[in-house]
Design a protein around this motif. Structure first.
Motif, PDB file in Angstrom:
ATOM      1  N   TYR A   1     108.478  46.785 147.513  1.00 38.05           N
ATOM      2  CA  TYR A   1     107.136  47.522 146.768  1.00 38.05           C
ATOM      3  C   TYR A   1     106.161  46.475 146.236  1.00 38.05           C
TER       4      TYR A   1
ATOM      5  N   HIS B   1      96.475  49.539 146.059  1.00 36.75           N
ATOM      6  CA  HIS B   1      97.317  49.998 147.079  1.00 36.75           C
ATOM      7  C   HIS B   1      98.466  49.635 147.048  1.00 36.75           C
ATOM      8  N   LEU B   2      99.471  50.489 147.885  1.00 36.98           N
ATOM      9  CA  LEU B   2     101.125  50.115 147.792  1.00 36.98           C
ATOM     10  C   LEU B   2     101.464  49.572 149.157  1.00 36.98           C
TER      11      LEU B   2
ATOM     12  N   VAL C   1     104.764  57.332 147.881  1.00 33.28           N
ATOM     13  CA  VAL C   1     103.694  57.934 147.281  1.00 33.28           C
ATOM     14  C   VAL C   1     103.296  59.080 148.125  1.00 33.28           C
TER      15      VAL C   1
ATOM     16  N   ARG D   1     104.159  51.557 139.463  1.00 28.97           N
ATOM     17  CA  ARG D   1     102.645  52.198 139.623  1.00 28.97           C
ATOM     18  C   ARG D   1     101.957  51.277 140.422  1.00 28.97           C
ATOM     19  N   VAL D   2     101.128  51.953 141.300  1.00 28.64           N
ATOM     20  CA  VAL D   2     100.337  51.336 142.173  1.00 28.64           C
ATOM     21  C   VAL D   2      99.464  50.462 141.654  1.00 28.64           C
TER      22      VAL D   2
ATOM     23  N   LEU E   1     102.075  45.891 142.717  1.00 34.62           N
ATOM     24  CA  LEU E   1     101.965  47.008 141.540  1.00 34.62           C
ATOM     25  C   LEU E   1     101.443  46.541 140.441  1.00 34.62           C
TER      26      LEU E   1
ATOM     27  N   TYR F   1     104.699  49.075 151.347  1.00 39.89           N
ATOM     28  CA  TYR F   1     105.791  49.611 151.385  1.00 39.89           C
ATOM     29  C   TYR F   1     106.608  49.182 152.565  1.00 39.89           C
TER      30      TYR F   1
ATOM     31  N   VAL G   1     104.613  55.546 141.754  1.00 39.03           N
ATOM     32  CA  VAL G   1     105.745  55.175 143.173  1.00 39.03           C
ATOM     33  C   VAL G   1     106.902  55.645 142.766  1.00 39.03           C
TER      34      VAL G   1
ATOM     35  N   ARG H   1      94.759  53.026 141.601  1.00 41.21           N
ATOM     36  CA  ARG H   1      95.522  52.258 140.632  1.00 41.21           C
ATOM     37  C   ARG H   1      96.307  53.052 139.812  1.00 41.21           C
TER      38      ARG H   1
END
Length: 385
Positions: A309, A342-343, A210, A331-332, A312, A345, A276, A272
């Motif tokens: 990830y 949030h992501l 991101v 997408r987050v 999501l 990772y 990503v 949101r």
């Protein structure tokens, strides 16, 4: 989950260890069962280097090898390059042995088999140094026909910060009681993250998943507790230790337990729906909906390197797709055990989690374009834009 540097749903403040025990009915951390493993795959059982050896390039089982007396140890001062010069817990050690051409190189770390590969007229080995493994000095060995190159590597200590006490509402906390489902998910993720594809799918420096977002949290220990208000967390300083990494501890909870995990990735603050992107080329090896990680995506970048990830909102690729660097893959969101968008990772090397920031800090010999062999094989799809 995000720390204080990310959206307001978690704003920490300091709480002493003695005060923590007033808040919690019990301060014990979940015990690690013999049958439970971390998302970062447990290390293979220790074996003498000279009695067992693995063809790590193709993944065949260990076979008897020559004795140490039969393979001379040669000076490595002009042959073996390591980076960084001072590796730390949670990081990555890159090693390159120049001037050796072997189709099936053999390497070891801590006297256990370590996958390594031929690269540009030499041998490259990537050593994960996850946060849950201790600092200290350990042997790195690369066998070659003309002699064994060995070096003692010192891994420095690292402070990952204090622990977080995260408050969950009743609905989210109920997820932690799904022990059987969590165990099932952990087995599935471990299987994906421990796989080894012989070819490497990427080249060049990795991008951010991101771009421009703030991240935090690798190696932290997080404990979860049910309250009416789940929009905050408390930063605690104590000697309490979480057992296992997030989404992998499958121990059964007692009614008075405060479940806790070590954070095996970083949290990236984002709204949101934020795109990503693939930080490097890879093949989609898992798309799933898991109890703790929610909508989950895993990319296999080859030679034992995976990116993961979690939480999501949506996944925009399918299992088997080959995605190139910079492609929008998801997408987050805030699915699974998340208190806000949030992501999460994560980077995994040979099944063990490492700090994504350390992974991006690669020496030039690892970035070589000639090292990547993008495979367009039958059944491997390239997603449309």
């Amino acid at each position: 989950m995000p720390r204080s540097s990310v959206p307001r749903f978690r704003r920490p403040f300091v709480l002493t260890a003695s005060a923590l025990c007033v808040v919690l009915p019990a301060c014990e951390v979940l015990p690690r069962s013999d049958e439970k493993q971390d998302t970062s795959v447990a290390a293979a059982r220790s074996m003498p280097r000279d009695s067992m050896r693995r063809d790590t390039a193709v993944g065949v089982p260990p076979t008897p090898s020559e004795s140490a007396a039969a393979i001379p140890v040669v000076p490595d001062s002009l042959l073996l390059h390591v980076y960084p010069t001072t590796p730390r817990r949670g990081g990555v050690l890159f090693a390159f042995l120049e001037g050796t051409v072997m189709t099936t190189p053999r390497c070891s770390w801590k006297n256990e088999p370590l996958p390594c590969y031929a690269l540009g007229g030499g041998i490259v080995a990537t050593v994960p140094l996850p946060a849950d493994e201790p600092a200290g000095s350990f042997p790195l060995v690369i066998d070659r026909p003309t002699g064994r190159v060995a070096r003692e590597i010192t891994v420095a200590e690292r402070d990952f910060g204090g622990s977080d006490l995260i408050f969950l509402d009743s609905a989210r906390y109920a997820l932690l009681r799904s022990g059987r489902e969590i165990a099932r998910d952990a087995r599935a993720l471990r299987g994906v993250l421990s796989s080894h594809a012989p070819e490497r799918h990427w080249s060049g420096r990795w991008k951010e998943a991101v771009p421009g977002a703030k991240s935090s949290g690798y190696g932290e220990e997080r404990f979860y507790y049910p309250v009416a208000d789940s929009t905050r967390s408390i930063r605690i300083a104590s000697n309490r230790r979480a057992r296992g990494a997030f989404a992998a501890d499958t121990a059964t909870l007692r009614p008075d337990d405060a479940p806790g995990w070590r954070h095996a990735g970083i949290d990236i603050a984002a709204k949101r729906g934020t795109p990503v992107v693939a930080p490097a080329s890879g093949i989609v090896t898992d798309v799933g909906d898991y109890v703790l990680t929610g909508n989950t995506l895993v990319l296999d970048h080859g030679q034992g390197v995976h990116s993961a990830y979690f939480h999501l909102d949506s996944v925009l690729v399918r299992k088997g797709d080959l995605v190139r660097t910079g492609r929008t893959i998801a997408r987050v969101g805030a699915t699974g055990l998340a208190t806000g968008p949030h992501l999460h990772y994560g980077i995994y090397v040979h099944g063990k989690d490492v700090d994504p920031a350390a992974w991006r800090d690669m020496p030039q010999y690892v970035l070589s374009d000639s090292a990547a062999r993008i495979a367009f094989r039958p059944g491997v799809r390239t997603p449309r834009r």
